[in-house]
Design a protein around this motif. Structure first.
Motif, PDB file in Angstrom:
ATOM      1  N   ARG A 171      -1.153   1.285   5.054  1.00  0.00           N
ATOM      2  CA  ARG A 171      -2.571   1.410   4.739  1.00  0.00           C
ATOM      3  C   ARG A 171      -3.400   0.865   5.900  1.00  0.00           C
ATOM      4  N   PRO A 172      -4.549   1.504   6.146  1.00  0.00           N
ATOM      5  CA  PRO A 172      -5.447   0.938   7.159  1.00  0.00           C
ATOM      6  C   PRO A 172      -6.061  -0.348   6.625  1.00  0.00           C
ATOM      7  N   PRO A 173      -6.372  -1.312   7.486  1.00  0.00           N
ATOM      8  CA  PRO A 173      -6.302  -1.275   8.963  1.00  0.00           C
ATOM      9  C   PRO A 173      -5.013  -1.882   9.515  1.00  0.00           C
ATOM     10  N   PHE A 174      -3.901  -1.595   8.854  1.00  0.00           N
ATOM     11  CA  PHE A 174      -2.626  -2.214   9.253  1.00  0.00           C
ATOM     12  C   PHE A 174      -1.616  -1.164   9.720  1.00  0.00           C
ATOM     13  N   THR A 175      -2.102  -0.096  10.357  1.00  0.00           N
ATOM     14  CA  THR A 175      -1.222   1.001  10.768  1.00  0.00           C
ATOM     15  C   THR A 175      -0.123   0.534  11.718  1.00  0.00           C
ATOM     16  N   ALA A 176      -0.477  -0.239  12.731  1.00  0.00           N
ATOM     17  CA  ALA A 176       0.507  -0.695  13.714  1.00  0.00           C
ATOM     18  C   ALA A 176       1.529  -1.631  13.064  1.00  0.00           C
TER      19      ALA A 176
END
Length: 245
Positions: free
Chosen positions: A150-155
């Protein structure tokens, strides 16, 4: 071998209130010689002193888990100490929130190195020492993001998903050789210094018993290590009772 003690290695030890330190204390309580590895010499020294003050056996070794040479040296030091390797826990879990268009290549690479590459390097060295003795437990600390991005944790999510895939592959390859490989999905914020300093509003919102206690996770990790080979767990999820899923 110096005596009958066996060794535990915990990679990713920081503040005394964190999960890495809780794992080290738990393993030391069971009589293991614990080697604690992390980036900060002062924090490692404090955890080492704490364990020794209660009669446990611990040795701190400053190690960057993303540097192959340092990881190799860590396990060489464990082997040189003469204690057979019983448990290795990879607990490095760096997380930096960033929307996709604000995620630099450098940030993406850094999170992958800390969450996945380090797991590969530590896991590979652990396996090298465990296979000849046909026993050992290898634990990887995962996160909600290991399963759901989920964004904002894409990386962060892509790195944690990669760590999960690594753990699955290791379990399938080395389980038949007596190595118990476990991936633990920590589905919730861990109570400790990091959560309180970085996400104070979240901590307040979760309220009493809303965060996962490091000591409770450590108890579960030890129970997993003690499982009979005829009923091994590969993946487990842990969350507070009030956490939605």
């Amino acid at each position: 071998m110096m005596d009958e003690r066996r060794a535990a290695v915990v990679v990713g030890v920081g503040a005394s209130s964190g999960l890495g330190a809780a794992l080290a204390r738990r393993f030391a309580q069971e009589g293991l010689q614990v080697f604690i590895a992390g980036l900060t010499k002062g924090k490692l020294a404090a955890v080492e002193k704490e364990i020794r003050s209660t009669g446990g056996h611990a040795k701190a070794i400053v190690t960057d888990a993303t540097v192959e040479k340092e990881v190799t040296e860590l396990f060489n030091k464990v082997a040189s100490a003469g204690f057979p390797l019983e448990i290795v826990a990879y607990n490095v879990g760096a997380n930096v929130p960033a929307p996709l268009l604000e995620t630099s290549t450098e940030l993406f690479q850094t999170l992958w190195q800390q969450n996945c590459l380090g797991g590969f390097l530590v896991g590979r060295e652990a396996i090298k020492h465990m296979v000849p003795q046909k026993r050992g437990t290898l634990l990887f600390t995962g996160a909600t993001a290991s399963l759901r991005a989920r964004p904002p944790f894409t990386a962060f999510a892509s790195a944690k998903a990669s760590l999960r895939a690594l753990a699955q592959s290791m379990a399938r390859e080395f389980g038949p050789q007596g190595i118990h490989v476990i991936h633990a999905v920590i589905d919730g914020a861990i109570e400790g210094e990091q959560a309180k300093s970085r996400f104070p509003e979240l901590v307040q919102q979760k309220g009493e018993a809303g965060l996962v206690k490091p000591e409770a996770i450590a108890d579960t990790y030890w129970a997993l290590h003690c499982q009979h080979p005829s009923a091994w767990t590969h993946e487990i999820d842990l969350r507070p009772f009030k956490e939605p899923f």
